[in-house]
Design a protein around this motif. Structure first.
Motif, PDB file in Angstrom:
ATOM      1  N   GLU A   3      13.992   5.556 -20.062  1.00 22.91           N
ATOM      2  CA  GLU A   3      14.545   5.512 -18.556  1.00 22.91           C
ATOM      3  C   GLU A   3      13.047   5.718 -17.874  1.00 22.91           C
ATOM      4  O   GLU A   3      11.944   6.132 -18.163  1.00 22.91           O
ATOM      5  CB  GLU A   3      15.223   6.786 -18.230  1.00 22.91           C
ATOM      6  CG  GLU A   3      14.590   8.041 -18.705  1.00 22.91           C
ATOM      7  CD  GLU A   3      14.992   8.694 -19.860  1.00 22.91           C
ATOM      8  OE1 GLU A   3      14.886   9.727 -20.045  1.00 22.91           O
ATOM      9  OE2 GLU A   3      15.238   7.805 -20.645  1.00 22.91           O
ATOM     10  N   SER A  35      10.931   9.409 -12.442  1.00 22.86           N
ATOM     11  CA  SER A  35      11.609   9.819 -11.066  1.00 22.86           C
ATOM     12  C   SER A  35      10.679   9.432  -9.988  1.00 22.86           C
ATOM     13  O   SER A  35       9.254   9.603 -10.388  1.00 22.86           O
ATOM     14  CB  SER A  35      12.147  11.280 -11.048  1.00 22.86           C
ATOM     15  OG  SER A  35      11.097  12.189 -10.860  1.00 22.86           O
ATOM     16  N   THR A  45       9.378  11.670  -7.897  1.00 25.92           N
ATOM     17  CA  THR A  45       8.740  12.745  -7.868  1.00 25.92           C
ATOM     18  C   THR A  45       7.758  12.802  -8.892  1.00 25.92           C
ATOM     19  O   THR A  45       6.640  13.011  -8.646  1.00 25.92           O
ATOM     20  CB  THR A  45       9.647  14.116  -8.167  1.00 25.92           C
ATOM     21  OG1 THR A  45      10.515  13.992  -6.882  1.00 25.92           O
ATOM     22  CG2 THR A  45       8.690  15.416  -7.820  1.00 25.92           C
ATOM     23  N   GLN A  46       8.222  12.356 -10.064  1.00 28.67           N
ATOM     24  CA  GLN A  46       7.198  12.533 -11.199  1.00 28.67           C
ATOM     25  C   GLN A  46       5.923  11.224 -10.972  1.00 28.67           C
ATOM     26  O   GLN A  46       4.827  11.545 -11.193  1.00 28.67           O
ATOM     27  CB  GLN A  46       7.943  12.033 -12.683  1.00 28.67           C
ATOM     28  CG  GLN A  46       8.859  13.336 -13.099  1.00 28.67           C
ATOM     29  CD  GLN A  46       9.689  12.853 -14.147  1.00 28.67           C
ATOM     30  OE1 GLN A  46      10.197  11.887 -14.325  1.00 28.67           O
ATOM     31  NE2 GLN A  46       9.520  13.835 -15.348  1.00 28.67           N
TER      32      GLN A  46
END
Length: 217
Positions: free
Chosen positions: A68, A71, A73-74
């Motif tokens: 995956e 995100s 944010t990451q």
């Protein structure tokens, strides 16, 4: 002369295959004693065990990623390792530029505005361009636009650019470790193919690329 060095070390898919053969056949010679060891006895130094030192120890070259994507944010946290003048740049010229392949898209990361600008779909042959078995969830590409650096520093600018790219890459790798993400530096990227995938002119230099993703625990 640095242009000659860069041209001689430029990679293509053919060079990638040849390097793979060379790595497969390479057998390092075992050295029992460091040839640069001095005869004088070593003096032990005190060792810190603070948060920064633990972060150094946590950094690993990880090649196995979960499928995956990161995100938002990451992604913002990892790319933010390049913001706020967090790595040295000779003369303050900042020739380093950053690009990404993430979630099926290629993008330019604006270091100063901490923002992404979409370029288009990632190429179908991204793994071949990177020289990896498969395309990682996130690839960060560091490119040098160093004409001003060479105008100011002459041939020494080549070293300065590589120092800057190395310092920036270490920032990214430490941020990956802090976020418990994996990553590793790619040394066999196909230069011209990468520039074409990012719609960049061939007179720029692909300093390095970093494969990133969630570690498989």
């Amino acid at each position: 002369m640095f242009d000659d060095f860069w041209a001689a070390s430029r990679f293509s898919p053919l060079h990638q295959r040849r390097l793979g053969d060379r790595l497969r056949d390479f057998r390092p010679q075992q050295q029992l004693i460091d040839p640069l060891e001095l005869p004088s006895p070593p003096t032990p130094l005190p060792r810190r065990d603070d948060r920064l030192q633990r972060l150094f120890r946590a950094r690993r070259s990880t090649r196995d990623f979960a499928g995956e994507p990161l995100s938002p944010t990451q992604l913002g946290t990892v790319l933010g390792a390049l913001s706020d003048n967090s790595y040295p740049s000779a003369g303050g010229l900042h020739p380093l530029r950053c690009y990404t392949f993430h979630d099926g898209r290629a993008a330019r990361y604006d270091i100063h505005r901490h923002a992404l600008q979409d370029i288009g779909p990632s190429p179908d042959d991204l793994a071949d361009i990177l020289g990896t078995p498969s395309a990682p969830p996130l690839t960060i590409v560091l490119v040098l636009t160093d004409k001003d650096s060479f105008a100011k520093y002459g041939e020494r600018a080549g070293r300065f650019g590589l120092i800057e790219a190395g310092a920036a890459a270490q920032n990214i790798c430490l941020r990956l470790a802090e976020q418990k993400l994996g990553g590793y530096l790619l040394g066999g990227v196909a230069d011209n193919e990468m520039l074409h995938a990012l719609s960049l002119p061939r007179d720029l230099r692909v300093a390095t690329a970093i494969a990133c993703g969630r570690r498989i625990t």
